[in-house]
Scaffold this motif. Structure first.
Motif, PDB file in Angstrom:
ATOM      1  N   VAL A   1      -2.044  -5.017 -36.076  1.00 43.15           N
ATOM      2  CA  VAL A   1      -2.981  -6.105 -35.771  1.00 43.15           C
ATOM      3  C   VAL A   1      -2.208  -7.246 -35.126  1.00 43.15           C
ATOM      4  N   GLN A   2      -2.724  -7.727 -34.018  1.00 43.21           N
ATOM      5  CA  GLN A   2      -2.120  -8.877 -33.344  1.00 43.21           C
ATOM      6  C   GLN A   2      -3.110 -10.034 -33.385  1.00 43.21           C
ATOM      7  N   LEU A   3      -2.573 -11.216 -33.621  1.00 37.27           N
ATOM      8  CA  LEU A   3      -3.396 -12.411 -33.738  1.00 37.27           C
ATOM      9  C   LEU A   3      -2.881 -13.484 -32.796  1.00 37.27           C
ATOM     10  N   ALA A  22      -7.956 -14.820 -31.893  1.00 39.38           N
ATOM     11  CA  ALA A  22      -8.384 -13.542 -31.346  1.00 39.38           C
ATOM     12  C   ALA A  22      -7.552 -12.426 -31.954  1.00 39.38           C
ATOM     13  N   ALA A  23      -8.229 -11.443 -32.530  1.00 35.72           N
ATOM     14  CA  ALA A  23      -7.550 -10.319 -33.157  1.00 35.72           C
ATOM     15  C   ALA A  23      -7.671  -9.079 -32.288  1.00 35.72           C
ATOM     16  N   SER A  24      -6.612  -8.285 -32.261  1.00 32.54           N
ATOM     17  CA  SER A  24      -6.632  -7.032 -31.516  1.00 32.54           C
ATOM     18  C   SER A  24      -5.843  -5.992 -32.302  1.00 32.54           C
ATOM     19  N   GLY A  25      -5.976  -4.752 -31.891  1.00 32.06           N
ATOM     20  CA  GLY A  25      -5.310  -3.674 -32.604  1.00 32.06           C
ATOM     21  C   GLY A  25      -6.240  -3.081 -33.652  1.00 32.06           C
ATOM     22  N   SER A  26      -5.694  -2.757 -34.809  1.00 29.30           N
ATOM     23  CA  SER A  26      -6.448  -2.094 -35.883  1.00 29.30           C
ATOM     24  C   SER A  26      -7.266  -3.100 -36.682  1.00 29.30           C
ATOM     25  N   THR A  27      -8.183  -3.743 -36.023  1.00 27.04           N
ATOM     26  CA  THR A  27      -8.959  -4.800 -36.672  1.00 27.04           C
ATOM     27  C   THR A  27      -9.872  -4.246 -37.762  1.00 27.04           C
ATOM     28  N   LYS A  75     -16.572 -10.038 -30.863  1.00 27.66           N
ATOM     29  CA  LYS A  75     -15.424 -10.509 -30.090  1.00 27.66           C
ATOM     30  C   LYS A  75     -14.121 -10.397 -30.872  1.00 27.66           C
ATOM     31  N   ASN A  76     -14.198  -9.981 -32.141  1.00 28.81           N
ATOM     32  CA  ASN A  76     -13.005  -9.934 -33.004  1.00 28.81           C
ATOM     33  C   ASN A  76     -12.272 -11.274 -33.000  1.00 28.81           C
ATOM     34  N   THR A  77     -13.038 -12.321 -33.139  1.00 31.59           N
ATOM     35  CA  THR A  77     -12.485 -13.672 -33.080  1.00 31.59           C
ATOM     36  C   THR A  77     -12.961 -14.486 -34.277  1.00 31.59           C
TER      37      THR A  77
END
Length: 117
Positions: A1-3, A22-27, A75-77
């Motif tokens: 997970v990247q933030l 903003a989160a990305s990866g294995s959210t 938006k995973n935000t």
């Protein structure tokens, strides 16, 4: 997970700012997300948190009634709306994501909020 945090800056006392994370990866593995802050010479402290499943929130007493945490799952935000800012809110604000199953924490690099009196 990247933030990745954004939205920090300089504001006068009484003003407002909105932070984004903003989160990305294995959210899908995230159970709860939160905002922490660390002022110079002080320990990092939890500001607000929100669960992924129900959206339940909790706040530090020092920000209740002034800050609002929210999230946009599409938006995973995650956001932190900060109103009525005080000089004591000055700190680096960090985004955190936590996975219960593995007891793992993910952190962003932080965004600086400076409130002038």
């Amino acid at each position: 997970v990247q933030l990745v945090e954004s939205g920090g800056g300089l504001v006068q006392a009484g003003g407002s700012l909105r932070l984004s994370c903003a989160a990305s990866g294995s959210t899908f593995s995230i159970n709860v997300m939160g905002w922490y802050r660390q002022a110079p010479g002080k320990r990092r402290e939890l500001v607000a948190a929100i669960t992924s499943s129900s959206g339940s929130t909790n706040y530090a007493d020092s920000v209740k009634g002034r800050f609002t945490i929210s999230r946009d799952n599409v938006k995973n935000t995650m956001y932190l709306q900060m109103n009525s800012l005080k000089p004591e809110d000055t700190a680096v604000y960090y985004c955190n994501a936590h996975n219960y199953a593995y007891g793992k924490d993910y952190w962003g690099k932080g965004t600086l909020v400076t409130v002038s009196s």
